[in-house]
Design an enzyme around this catalytic site. Structure first.
Site, PDB file in Angstrom:
ATOM      1  N   SER A 131       0.829  -1.207   0.000  1.00 31.47           N
ATOM      2  CA  SER A 131       0.000   0.000   0.000  1.00 31.47           C
ATOM      3  C   SER A 131       0.860   1.252   0.000  1.00 31.47           C
ATOM      4  CB  SER A 131      -0.876  -0.002   1.255  1.00 31.47           C
ATOM      5  OG  SER A 131      -1.469   1.251   1.467  1.00 31.47           O
ATOM      6  N   TYR A 156      -2.464  -0.165  10.096  1.00 29.99           N
ATOM      7  CA  TYR A 156      -2.653  -0.725   8.746  1.00 29.99           C
ATOM      8  C   TYR A 156      -1.347  -0.597   7.944  1.00 29.99           C
ATOM      9  CZ  TYR A 156      -3.979  -1.001   3.851  1.00 29.99           C
ATOM     10  OH  TYR A 156      -4.029  -1.327   2.521  1.00 29.99           O
TER      11      TYR A 156
END
Length: 331
Positions: A131, A156
């Protein structure tokens, strides 16, 4: 592009996973699809993706929990995948602040089980989702793959950075060809309802105000789903070679190479939807970053492709899908 042997796609009822599985099946590949159909957002959308995108190609999507090693072992033993595209993950920056354990189980335990299975069954290439969040609050733009990524501003992001480190170690120790793809704000039809473009559109169509953080000055690199799929498919058959004495591991940005200010994104959305947005301005949220902006030179040099779909075009395609979805589901 037809590939010898089965391709395992995890998270195949998810947004990116469903498009990837469908694209690979369209070109004559044997695709095995799995997902845990969790309820982070409505599982109805996941089941509808399977019906609309996978079923027409004869793909069913098996329910499977990747954090259960016995289930993963049984899957690999049965399928013997030639390639693995690991897109299953607990997504979302803000949710990771409220529910950290979901990220540990899915993104760390689940991924370690995939790596162990790959060590044993030796697929030709493992592609896994990373990501743009790994760059944290990086102020140097555009982001390059060699930039510092050891100051994550959300759990995350920390799990995604951990995935890169875990995959590298397996590549180094066991010669596993593995490639991490840093996705930048993926959007399009069948997308995730928790993403701003989706939730903003729904609120604007209903005449409800939208939450705009940090005066709308945050910038995001919006990447259209078809470009993401194209990048994945091209990278799939081009793993790094381990012949140079280095681990056969690589990291690539997949983004649109455009940092769009949120206020400009909203005005584009207004023109596409034909609706004026009512904006509720709020402070910047914990875990958010000021900007994401992908340098895609490395991807372009490796596979001869980088995303380039204009935001207006991608949002217009999303709108066409959304109006049909709303009519069908009365939302």
């Amino acid at each position: 592009m037809s590939i010898d042997g089965p391709i395992l796609v995890t998270g195949a009822a998810g947004f990116i996973g469903s498009f990837v599985a469908a694209r690979l099946a369209q070109t004559g590949n044997k695709v095995v699809a799995v997902d845990n159909f969790n309820s982070y957002y409505t599982p109805v959308l996941k089941h509808r993706r399977v019906e609309a995108l996978l079923a027409p190609h004869g793909i069913s999507c098996e329910k499977l929990e990747l954090s259960d090693m016995d289930q993963v072992t049984a899957l690999f033993d049965r399928v013997r995948p030639a390639y693995v595209i690991h897109l299953a993950a607990q997504a979302g920056v803000r949710y990771s602040i409220e529910n950290p354990s979901a990220y540990i189980q899915s993104n760390l335990v689940g991924f370690s089980n995939i790596l162990e299975a790959c060590r044993k069954w030796k697929p030709q290439h493992l592609i896994y989702a990373s990501s743009s969040s790994v760059y944290g609050a990086n102020h140097k733009v555009p982001f390059q793959e060699d930039d510092q990524t050891d100051e994550p501003v959300s759990l995350y992001a920390a799990t995604k950075k951990s995935n890169e480190l875990m995959a590298y170690s397996y590549s180094h120790l066991f010669g596993l060809p593995a490639t991490g793809l840093r996705f930048f704000t993926v959007y399009g039809p069948w997308g995730r309802p928790d993403m701003a473009y989706f939730s903003f559109s729904q609120k604007m169509l209903k005449g409800e105000p939208i939450p705009v953080f940090a005066k709308g000055e945050l910038r995001r690199d919006f990447t259209y789903i078809d470009d993401i799929v194209e990048g994945i498919v091209r990278v799939l058959t081009k793993p790094q070679s381990g012949d140079t004495g280095k681990a056969p591991h690589a990291i690539f940005n997949i983004g649109n190479h455009q940092a769009v200010r949120v206020l400009d994104f909203i005005s584009t959305l207004e023109s596409v939807l034909g609706v004026q947005a009512q904006m509720n301005f709020l402070p910047m949220q914990p875990g958010d970053v000021p900007a994401t902006y992908a340098d895609t030179t490395r991807l372009q040099e490796w596979v001869g492709f980088a995303p380039s779909t204009p935001l207006q075009d991608g949002l217009a395609r999303f709108k066409d899908w959304l109006l049909g979805w709303n009519a069908q589901h009365h939302t």
